[in-house]
Design a protein around this motif. Structure first.
Motif, short mmCIF file in Angstrom:
data_model
loop_
_atom_site.label_atom_id
_atom_site.label_comp_id
_atom_site.label_asym_id
_atom_site.label_seq_id
_atom_site.Cartn_x
_atom_site.Cartn_y
_atom_site.Cartn_z
N THR A 1 60.93 29.32 58.13
CA THR A 1 59.52 30.74 59.13
C THR A 1 59.08 29.20 60.07
O THR A 1 59.03 28.02 60.09
CB THR A 1 58.86 30.94 58.22
OG1 THR A 1 57.72 29.92 57.82
CG2 THR A 1 59.16 31.74 57.98
N CYS A 2 59.89 29.72 61.37
CA CYS A 2 59.45 29.07 62.99
C CYS A 2 60.41 28.11 63.30
O CYS A 2 61.55 27.85 62.74
CB CYS A 2 57.79 28.79 62.55
SG CYS A 2 57.35 28.39 64.38
N GLU B 1 56.32 41.62 64.25
CA GLU B 1 55.56 40.24 63.62
C GLU B 1 55.05 39.58 64.08
O GLU B 1 54.87 39.85 65.74
CB GLU B 1 56.60 39.40 62.40
CG GLU B 1 57.29 40.60 61.72
CD GLU B 1 56.33 40.34 60.54
OE1 GLU B 1 55.38 39.77 59.87
OE2 GLU B 1 57.07 40.85 58.93
N THR B 2 54.13 38.52 63.91
CA THR B 2 53.82 37.47 64.58
C THR B 2 54.60 36.00 64.68
O THR B 2 54.84 36.39 63.83
CB THR B 2 51.94 37.04 64.12
OG1 THR B 2 51.75 38.80 64.40
CG2 THR B 2 51.49 36.20 64.90
N TYR B 3 54.04 35.70 65.71
CA TYR B 3 54.72 34.32 66.07
C TYR B 3 53.86 32.68 66.67
O TYR B 3 52.78 33.49 67.55
CB TYR B 3 55.61 34.33 67.24
CG TYR B 3 56.03 35.69 67.18
CD1 TYR B 3 57.83 34.74 66.77
CD2 TYR B 3 56.60 36.77 67.50
CE1 TYR B 3 59.19 35.85 67.09
CE2 TYR B 3 57.33 37.64 67.92
CZ TYR B 3 58.98 37.15 66.96
OH TYR B 3 59.46 38.28 66.54
N PRO C 1 67.50 36.47 69.73
CA PRO C 1 67.56 35.98 67.67
C PRO C 1 66.31 35.72 67.60
O PRO C 1 65.37 35.48 67.85
CB PRO C 1 68.25 35.29 67.67
CG PRO C 1 68.51 34.22 68.79
CD PRO C 1 68.11 35.68 69.97
N ARG C 2 65.64 36.53 66.25
CA ARG C 2 64.35 36.81 65.55
C ARG C 2 64.72 35.91 63.95
O ARG C 2 63.33 35.57 63.46
CB ARG C 2 63.41 37.65 65.99
CG ARG C 2 63.15 37.66 67.71
CD ARG C 2 62.29 36.04 67.64
NE ARG C 2 61.69 36.39 69.26
CZ ARG C 2 62.38 35.35 70.04
NH1 ARG C 2 63.34 34.84 69.69
NH2 ARG C 2 61.28 35.52 71.05
N ALA C 3 65.41 36.33 63.34
CA ALA C 3 66.73 35.85 62.44
C ALA C 3 67.85 35.34 62.02
O ALA C 3 68.23 36.00 62.51
CB ALA C 3 65.39 36.94 61.04
N ILE C 4 67.86 34.91 60.82
CA ILE C 4 69.48 35.24 60.38
C ILE C 4 68.98 34.71 58.48
O ILE C 4 68.00 34.31 58.51
CB ILE C 4 69.74 32.89 60.66
CG1 ILE C 4 68.99 32.23 60.55
CG2 ILE C 4 69.76 32.87 62.50
CD1 ILE C 4 69.32 31.29 59.31
N GLU C 5 70.19 34.82 58.09
CA GLU C 5 71.05 34.68 56.97
C GLU C 5 72.30 33.93 56.53
O GLU C 5 73.10 34.31 57.61
CB GLU C 5 70.13 36.34 56.48
CG GLU C 5 71.19 37.24 57.05
CD GLU C 5 70.79 38.96 56.32
OE1 GLU C 5 71.61 39.56 55.84
OE2 GLU C 5 69.86 39.42 56.22
N LEU C 6 72.18 33.98 55.80
CA LEU C 6 73.47 33.47 54.76
C LEU C 6 73.72 34.43 54.50
O LEU C 6 73.42 35.70 53.06
CB LEU C 6 73.91 32.80 54.29
CG LEU C 6 73.36 30.87 54.64
CD1 LEU C 6 73.39 29.51 53.58
CD2 LEU C 6 74.57 30.99 56.13
N PHE D 1 68.94 33.31 51.36
CA PHE D 1 68.60 32.64 52.89
C PHE D 1 68.97 33.03 53.62
O PHE D 1 69.58 33.73 54.20
CB PHE D 1 70.39 31.67 52.72
CG PHE D 1 69.91 30.26 53.08
CD1 PHE D 1 70.10 29.47 52.40
CD2 PHE D 1 69.52 30.23 54.73
CE1 PHE D 1 69.99 27.68 53.47
CE2 PHE D 1 69.33 29.11 55.59
CZ PHE D 1 69.63 28.03 55.05
N ILE D 2 67.04 32.97 53.83
CA ILE D 2 67.02 33.70 55.17
C ILE D 2 65.94 32.44 56.30
O ILE D 2 65.03 32.40 55.31
CB ILE D 2 65.56 34.91 54.85
CG1 ILE D 2 66.60 35.42 54.45
CG2 ILE D 2 65.03 35.38 56.23
CD1 ILE D 2 66.48 37.32 53.95
N GLY D 3 65.74 33.33 57.36
CA GLY D 3 65.48 32.58 58.27
C GLY D 3 64.50 32.50 59.04
O GLY D 3 65.47 33.69 59.72
N THR D 4 63.01 33.24 59.91
CA THR D 4 62.67 33.53 60.67
C THR D 4 61.92 33.56 62.04
O THR D 4 61.44 31.77 61.85
CB THR D 4 61.86 34.48 59.67
OG1 THR D 4 60.83 34.14 59.75
CG2 THR D 4 62.07 35.41 58.96
N ALA D 5 61.77 33.69 62.94
CA ALA D 5 61.01 32.65 64.14
C ALA D 5 59.70 32.62 64.07
O ALA D 5 58.76 32.11 64.45
CB ALA D 5 61.64 33.31 65.26
#
Length: 243
Positions: free
Chosen positions: A96-97, A164-166, A196-201, A207-211
């Motif tokens: 995250t972030c 969502e909150t950043y 872009p605000r999220a990625i995944e494999l 495997f997930i990433g979020t801004a």
């Protein structure tokens, strides 16, 4: 009670709201598991201790790895090595972030061979600043995001929109998204301006990433669907390893 072990990769600082929120967020999600026989065990891993080949030895045995906010880290290499281990060992991963930003960098460098991929917050003169200043800083601001309808993250949310909150001033620059076309890493969420605000494999168990920072839900005592999905993936790994 069976313990699910979570490694929190980052440089703990009690003044960072996300660092306060993540352990209770994991507890809320773990306590809500269907059978009620699991509890979350959280251990912090300072990035300075994870560099130079140390990540694998330290992180072996964990059921889930969360690369937490508050970058720049003491060691960018330590964070990237930890993310690389989670990716290669197929350990459930959430970033995250700052963790999201460094997941992008790890994949670009180690999978796509883009060795100049860098973070402009650390290296303002980077030739390939995948992580660059946001047009408008998002400090404790909420915003709407659109989730790709065929994505893993949309499945976990059970929706195609979220709010969502950043707390960030840097992010994955949209101009470099095409570099990942055809790869296992995909952008799976965007804001209303198309950033872009999220990625995944796509081939990884989780495997997930979020801004954004879903962990902030715990500050209100609420369970978050994405964190619950991460915990379930870690639980499944723990159960499989115990057999």
């Amino acid at each position: 009670m069976t313990k699910i072990r979570f490694a929190l990769v980052g440089d703990y600082n009690e003044a960072v709201t996300a660092h306060q929120a993540i352990p209770p967020a994991l507890k809320i999600a773990t306590d809500a598991l269907d059978d009620g026989s699991f509890e979350a065990r959280v251990e912090w891993g300072h990035t300075s201790g994870l560099a130079n080949g140390a990540a694998k030895g330290i992180l072996t045995g964990f059921d889930g790895i969360w690369c937490v906010p508050a970058s720049p880290y003491a060691s960018m290499d330590g964070a990237i090595d930890a993310i690389c281990y989670a990716r290669q060992a197929e350990i459930p991963f959430l970033g995250t972030c700052g963790g999201y930003q460094h997941a992008v960098l790890e994949f670009a460098r180690n999978v796509l061979g883009l060795h100049d991929a860098d973070n402009a917050e650390v290296n303002p003169d980077a030739t390939l600043p995948l992580v660059a200043p946001l047009t408008c800083a998002l400090i404790d601001q909420a915003g709407d995001i659109t989730l790709a309808p065929d994505s893993l993250i949309a499945r976990h949310y059970g929706a195609d929109r979220a709010n969502e909150t950043y707390r960030c001033s840097y992010g994955f620059s949209r101009q470099y998204v095409p570099l990942f076309d055809g790869s296992d890493l995909r952008v799976s969420a965007w804001d209303d301006e198309g950033d872009p605000r999220a990625i995944e494999l796509q081939s990884h168990p989780f495997f997930i990433g979020t801004a954004f920072q879903p962990e902030r839900s715990a500050l209100k005592g609420e369970k978050h669907n994405l964190i619950s999905a991460f915990v379930r993936a870690a639980r499944d790994r723990q159960v499989k390893a115990a057999k």
